[in-house]
Motif scaffolding. Structure first.
Motif, PDB file in Angstrom:
ATOM      1  N   THR A 114       0.830  -1.206   0.000  1.00  0.00           N
ATOM      2  CA  THR A 114       0.000   0.000   0.000  1.00  0.00           C
ATOM      3  C   THR A 114       0.861   1.251   0.000  1.00  0.00           C
ATOM      4  O   THR A 114       0.619   2.182  -0.774  1.00  0.00           O
ATOM      5  CB  THR A 114      -0.930   0.013   1.231  1.00  0.00           C
ATOM      6  N   GLN A 115       1.888   1.267   0.855  1.00  0.00           N
ATOM      7  CA  GLN A 115       2.770   2.434   0.913  1.00  0.00           C
ATOM      8  C   GLN A 115       3.505   2.633  -0.405  1.00  0.00           C
ATOM      9  O   GLN A 115       3.627   3.754  -0.900  1.00  0.00           O
ATOM     10  CB  GLN A 115       3.785   2.282   2.052  1.00  0.00           C
ATOM     11  N   ARG A 116       3.990   1.556  -0.992  1.00  0.00           N
ATOM     12  CA  ARG A 116       4.711   1.643  -2.264  1.00  0.00           C
ATOM     13  C   ARG A 116       3.780   2.168  -3.363  1.00  0.00           C
ATOM     14  O   ARG A 116       4.151   3.028  -4.150  1.00  0.00           O
ATOM     15  CB  ARG A 116       5.277   0.260  -2.636  1.00  0.00           C
ATOM     16  N   THR A 117       2.552   1.662  -3.390  1.00  0.00           N
ATOM     17  CA  THR A 117       1.577   2.098  -4.392  1.00  0.00           C
ATOM     18  C   THR A 117       1.249   3.576  -4.231  1.00  0.00           C
ATOM     19  O   THR A 117       1.224   4.330  -5.209  1.00  0.00           O
ATOM     20  CB  THR A 117       0.281   1.260  -4.281  1.00  0.00           C
ATOM     21  N   LEU A 118       0.999   4.003  -2.991  1.00  0.00           N
ATOM     22  CA  LEU A 118       0.684   5.409  -2.741  1.00  0.00           C
ATOM     23  C   LEU A 118       1.853   6.307  -3.128  1.00  0.00           C
ATOM     24  O   LEU A 118       1.663   7.359  -3.746  1.00  0.00           O
ATOM     25  CB  LEU A 118       0.346   5.622  -1.266  1.00  0.00           C
ATOM     26  N   LEU A 119       3.051   5.899  -2.776  1.00  0.00           N
ATOM     27  CA  LEU A 119       4.240   6.676  -3.116  1.00  0.00           C
ATOM     28  C   LEU A 119       4.391   6.803  -4.632  1.00  0.00           C
ATOM     29  O   LEU A 119       4.679   7.882  -5.155  1.00  0.00           O
ATOM     30  CB  LEU A 119       5.473   6.004  -2.500  1.00  0.00           C
ATOM     31  N   TYR A 120       4.155   5.725  -5.344  1.00  0.00           N
ATOM     32  CA  TYR A 120       4.236   5.729  -6.805  1.00  0.00           C
ATOM     33  C   TYR A 120       3.182   6.679  -7.394  1.00  0.00           C
ATOM     34  O   TYR A 120       3.479   7.500  -8.267  1.00  0.00           O
ATOM     35  CB  TYR A 120       4.041   4.318  -7.362  1.00  0.00           C
ATOM     36  N   MET A 121       1.951   6.568  -6.895  1.00  0.00           N
ATOM     37  CA  MET A 121       0.866   7.405  -7.423  1.00  0.00           C
ATOM     38  C   MET A 121       1.140   8.890  -7.167  1.00  0.00           C
ATOM     39  O   MET A 121       0.839   9.740  -8.004  1.00  0.00           O
ATOM     40  CB  MET A 121      -0.475   6.991  -6.806  1.00  0.00           C
ATOM     41  N   ARG A 122       1.712   9.180  -6.006  1.00  0.00           N
ATOM     42  CA  ARG A 122       1.965  10.581  -5.651  1.00  0.00           C
ATOM     43  C   ARG A 122       3.201  11.137  -6.365  1.00  0.00           C
ATOM     44  O   ARG A 122       3.161  12.212  -6.952  1.00  0.00           O
ATOM     45  CB  ARG A 122       2.135  10.700  -4.131  1.00  0.00           C
ATOM     46  N   GLN A 123       4.313  10.403  -6.331  1.00  0.00           N
ATOM     47  CA  GLN A 123       5.574  10.930  -6.836  1.00  0.00           C
ATOM     48  C   GLN A 123       5.749  10.758  -8.343  1.00  0.00           C
ATOM     49  O   GLN A 123       6.292  11.628  -8.993  1.00  0.00           O
ATOM     50  CB  GLN A 123       6.755  10.260  -6.114  1.00  0.00           C
TER      51      GLN A 123
END
Length: 164
Positions: A114-123
Motif C-alpha cells: 500500500t505504501q509503495r503504491t501510494l508513493l508511486y501514485m503521488r511521486q
C-alpha cells in the motif's frame, strides 16, 4: 442553446480558453489542444448552456482543469534532465549513481504494498491526495499518514546507509 447562438459565441469562448491555458503555463500548441477540447465539451452540452449565468466562467474552469490533467499525463521532464546531467559524470560517479538507484529500488520494493503504491501514485503519477483516496477507497488523512510513513521509512534507511 441553438446552433446559431453557439456559433456566434464560439470564437469568444475559444479565445478565452486559449488565454486561460496560456496564462497558466501552456505553450501555443498545448493551448490550442485545450481550446479544442473545451469547444468540443461545450458543444456536447450546448442544450444545457442557457441555464448557466456565465459560460465564460465555465470555459475558464474547463480550460484550467483540462490543462492540469494534460500536464499530469506528460512524462516528467526532470527525469530527462537527470539523464542529460548524468552524461557529465565520470565512470566512477556513474557507477555510484547506478548502485544508489539499485539500492533505492530495492528499498522501495521492501515497503508494504500500500505504501509503495501510494508513493508511486503521488511521486511518479503526480496524483493529488484526493485522487489517490478516491482511487484506492480510503480517507484522505490515511493517504497523508501512509505517505508520511513510507517517506520516513525510506529516510531512516538512507540515514542508516550513510552511517556505514
Amino acid at each position: 442553446m441553438e446552433r446559431s447562438a453557439f456559433e456566434r459565441m464560439a470564437r469568444t469562448w475559444r479565445e478565452k480558453a486559449l488565454g486561460v491555458s496560456m496564462s497558466n503555463g501552456a505553450g501555443k500548441d498545448e493551448a490550442e489542444d485545450i481550446a479544442q477540447e473545451v469547444m468540443l465539451r461545450l458543444w456536447q452540452m450546448h442544450d444545457e448552456l442557457e441555464r448557466f449565468r456565465s459560460v465564460e466562467a465555465i470555459v475558464s474552469l474547463m480550460a484550467k482543469h483540462l490543462l492540469r490533467n494534460h500536464q499530469r499525463r506528460k512524462p516528467s521532464e526532470a527525469l530527462e534532465e537527470a539523464k542529460i546531467i548524468s552524461l557529465a559524470f565520470s565512470p566512477h560517479d556513474e557507477l555510484e549513481i547506478k548502485e544508489d538507484e539499485q539500492w533505492l529500488t530495492k528499498r522501495l520494493q521492501q515497503l508494504p504494498t500500500t505504501q509503495r503504491t501510494l508513493l508511486y501514485m503521488r511521486q511518479v503519477e503526480r496524483r493529488s491526495h484526493e485522487e489517490i483516496a478516491q482511487l484506492i477507497g480510503i480517507e484522505i488523512t490515511s493517504v497523508s499518514t501512509l505517505l508520511a510513513r513510507a517517506r520516513r521509512t525510506l529516510l531512516e534507511e538512507i540515514k542508516r546507509r550513510n552511517r556505514i
